[in-house]
Design a protein around this motif. Structure first.
Motif, PDB file in Angstrom:
ATOM      1  N   CYS A  98       0.820  -1.207   0.000  1.00 19.37           N
ATOM      2  CA  CYS A  98       0.000   0.000   0.000  1.00 19.37           C
ATOM      3  C   CYS A  98       0.855   1.259   0.000  1.00 19.37           C
ATOM      4  CB  CYS A  98      -0.936  -0.005   1.201  1.00 19.37           C
ATOM      5  SG  CYS A  98      -2.260  -1.232   1.084  1.00 19.37           S
ATOM      6  N   ASP A  99       1.989   1.219   0.687  1.00 22.17           N
ATOM      7  CA  ASP A  99       2.877   2.385   0.711  1.00 22.17           C
ATOM      8  C   ASP A  99       3.350   2.746  -0.694  1.00 22.17           C
ATOM      9  OD1 ASP A  99       2.654   2.710   3.426  1.00 22.17           O
ATOM     10  OD2 ASP A  99       4.521   1.682   3.916  1.00 22.17           O
ATOM     11  N   MET A 100       3.546   1.742  -1.542  1.00 22.28           N
ATOM     12  CA  MET A 100       3.976   2.000  -2.919  1.00 22.28           C
ATOM     13  C   MET A 100       2.910   2.782  -3.677  1.00 22.28           C
ATOM     14  SD  MET A 100       5.564  -1.784  -3.726  1.00 22.28           S
ATOM     15  CE  MET A 100       6.014  -1.405  -5.420  1.00 22.28           C
ATOM     16  N   PRO A 113       6.691   6.391 -10.399  1.00 22.19           N
ATOM     17  CA  PRO A 113       6.040   5.167  -9.916  1.00 22.19           C
ATOM     18  C   PRO A 113       6.978   3.972  -9.958  1.00 22.19           C
ATOM     19  CG  PRO A 113       5.206   5.767 -12.081  1.00 22.19           C
ATOM     20  CD  PRO A 113       6.029   6.917 -11.619  1.00 22.19           C
ATOM     21  N   SER A 114       6.821   3.081  -8.974  1.00 23.71           N
ATOM     22  CA  SER A 114       7.720   1.934  -8.846  1.00 23.71           C
ATOM     23  C   SER A 114       7.135   0.638  -9.377  1.00 23.71           C
ATOM     24  CB  SER A 114       8.097   1.747  -7.368  1.00 23.71           C
ATOM     25  OG  SER A 114       6.919   1.587  -6.581  1.00 23.71           O
ATOM     26  N   ALA A 120      -0.457   3.316 -13.028  1.00 29.09           N
ATOM     27  CA  ALA A 120      -1.847   3.535 -13.446  1.00 29.09           C
ATOM     28  C   ALA A 120      -2.541   4.512 -12.509  1.00 29.09           C
ATOM     29  CB  ALA A 120      -2.595   2.202 -13.482  1.00 29.09           C
ATOM     30  N   LEU A 121      -2.304   4.359 -11.198  1.00 27.01           N
ATOM     31  CA  LEU A 121      -2.881   5.291 -10.232  1.00 27.01           C
ATOM     32  C   LEU A 121      -2.336   6.696 -10.471  1.00 27.01           C
ATOM     33  CD1 LEU A 121      -4.555   5.985  -7.740  1.00 27.01           C
ATOM     34  CD2 LEU A 121      -2.656   5.191  -6.314  1.00 27.01           C
ATOM     35  N   ALA A 122      -1.039   6.806 -10.753  1.00 25.75           N
ATOM     36  CA  ALA A 122      -0.434   8.113 -11.007  1.00 25.75           C
ATOM     37  C   ALA A 122      -1.050   8.774 -12.235  1.00 25.75           C
ATOM     38  CB  ALA A 122       1.076   7.967 -11.177  1.00 25.75           C
ATOM     39  N   ASP A 123      -1.308   7.984 -13.265  1.00 28.56           N
ATOM     40  CA  ASP A 123      -1.938   8.508 -14.475  1.00 28.56           C
ATOM     41  C   ASP A 123      -3.321   9.066 -14.159  1.00 28.56           C
ATOM     42  OD1 ASP A 123      -1.996   8.324 -17.696  1.00 28.56           O
ATOM     43  OD2 ASP A 123      -3.945   7.747 -16.888  1.00 28.56           O
ATOM     44  N   LEU A 329       0.155  -7.009 -10.617  1.00 29.08           N
ATOM     45  CA  LEU A 329       0.271  -5.612 -11.020  1.00 29.08           C
ATOM     46  C   LEU A 329       1.168  -4.807 -10.091  1.00 29.08           C
ATOM     47  CD1 LEU A 329      -3.422  -4.915 -12.078  1.00 29.08           C
ATOM     48  CD2 LEU A 329      -1.495  -5.631 -13.502  1.00 29.08           C
ATOM     49  N   MET A 330       1.680  -5.453  -9.037  1.00 28.45           N
ATOM     50  CA  MET A 330       2.669  -4.797  -8.184  1.00 28.45           C
ATOM     51  C   MET A 330       4.083  -5.071  -8.677  1.00 28.45           C
ATOM     52  SD  MET A 330       0.779  -3.171  -6.127  1.00 28.45           S
ATOM     53  CE  MET A 330       2.025  -2.560  -4.988  1.00 28.45           C
TER      54      MET A 330
END
Length: 337
Positions: A98-100, A113-114, A120-123, A329-330
């Motif tokens: 979750c921290d990622m 993003p790592s 995808a969340l950043a987008d 997806l991680m």
């Protein structure tokens, strides 16, 4: 597979006419970001039909606004599947994952993003806060954090032996259900913002809580069989069974009764909101935004049951031990290129 869904809701259903085209645009986006990489996951992804859900949640949206809504809800859905019980992650492992994702929400332009899901969340997050006020963006980020931070909390509860009370369950569910973020999308898609001051009006606060509980309970009713088959008891129907010693049928009936009571309360609160806003000293612009949000939530709730009737999201064929989504997806972002 069509589901027998019968929710007695006092709100009308509508759907964006851009749904079908937006569904294709979303699949192209998901493939480009490495969210859909194989035939098995693509079949499941399409069966969920998040485009239909979003087109009914945001019936007046089209084009880029509808695309953002679909993409955002897809990211939330995939986060949920990545962290479900099938992967047997401990609360500490979940916290690390979750921290990622939480790093995405830091308002740091230098962020990189790592992993695939963080990208995808950043987008989505960049598009969501584009053009928004700082106040609105901070609230939207908080709602994403509620959702992401709920996963370790749920995992710790599953490891315990004590039963979660109904009140405690509802408190956690309001964070884990993603509905607060979806309500933010109503404002974003329709081009308005409610202020922090307006959100502090007691009747507005209560109306939002009631809306969250209605939508989350619809979801729990439709997902109870799937979650039970996967060993997940984080569901209102199952909490009611355990806390009150009810049969499944009685617990389902009580869940429907809860929704009816909450809908009645929502309608009563909405009717007096114009007067409440005046009494609380809100400006006409602030009051108008609150009333637009109320109408938007009514439309969103009204269309929600239609999605449950056709989605394959709650198929029970994937038992505990089998991931609901096969792709990790991680995984580091570099491996997706």
């Amino acid at each position: 597979m069509p589901r027998a869904v019968n929710f007695a809701l006092p709100f009308e259903s509508a759907c964006s006419p851009d749904r079908d085209a937006a569904r294709l645009r979303n699949l192209t986006w998901a493939r480009r970001l490495g969210l859909v990489t194989n035939a098995v996951d693509e079949q499941r992804y399409l069966a969920w039909d998040i485009a239909d859900l979003t087109a009914r949640w945001l019936p007046c949206a089209s084009g880029a606004e509808l695309d953002l809504g679909i993409d955002a809800i897809v990211v939330g859905t995939l986060i949920d599947d990545q962290f479900d019980g099938a992967r047997a992650l401990s609360p500490d492992q979940l916290s690390e994952c979750c921290d990622m994702l939480l790093d995405v929400l830091r308002f740091d332009e230098r962020y990189s993003p790592s992993c695939v899901l963080a990208a995808a969340l950043a987008d989505v997050w960049e598009r969501q806060r584009r053009g928004a006020s700082r106040e609105w963006a901070e609230r939207a980020a908080l709602h994403w954090r509620w959702f992401i931070e709920a996963f370790p909390k749920e995992a710790r509860w599953r490891q315990g032996t004590a039963l979660l009370s109904l009140d405690s369950y509802l408190t956690l569910r309001r964070e884990s259900g993603l509905v607060s973020m979806m309500v933010d999308l109503i404002e974003k898609a329709n081009g308005f913002e409610t202020t922090a001051r307006a959100r502090q009006v007691p009747s507005v606060q209560r109306l939002l809580v009631v809306a969250f509980d209605i939508v989350d309970t619809m979801n729990d009713v439709c997902s109870a069989d799937k979650e039970l088959s996967r060993g997940d008891v984080h569901n209102l129907v199952l909490v009611l069974q355990a806390e009150q010693g009810l049969s499944r049928e009685a617990a389902l009936a009580e869940a429907h009764d809860c929704m009816r009571r909450w809908c009645d309360e929502y309608v009563r609160i909405a009717a007096r909101l114009p007067e409440d806003c005046v009494q609380q000293g809100l400006s006409s612009e602030e009051t108008d935004a609150v009333l637009r949000l109320v109408r938007g939530i009514e439309a969103a709730i009204g269309g929600h049951p239609d999605w449950y009737r056709s989605t394959g999201r709650y198929d029970t064929r994937f038992p505990l031990g089998e991931a609901a989504y096969t792709e990790d997806l991680m995984r580091p972002l570099a491996r997706a290129r």
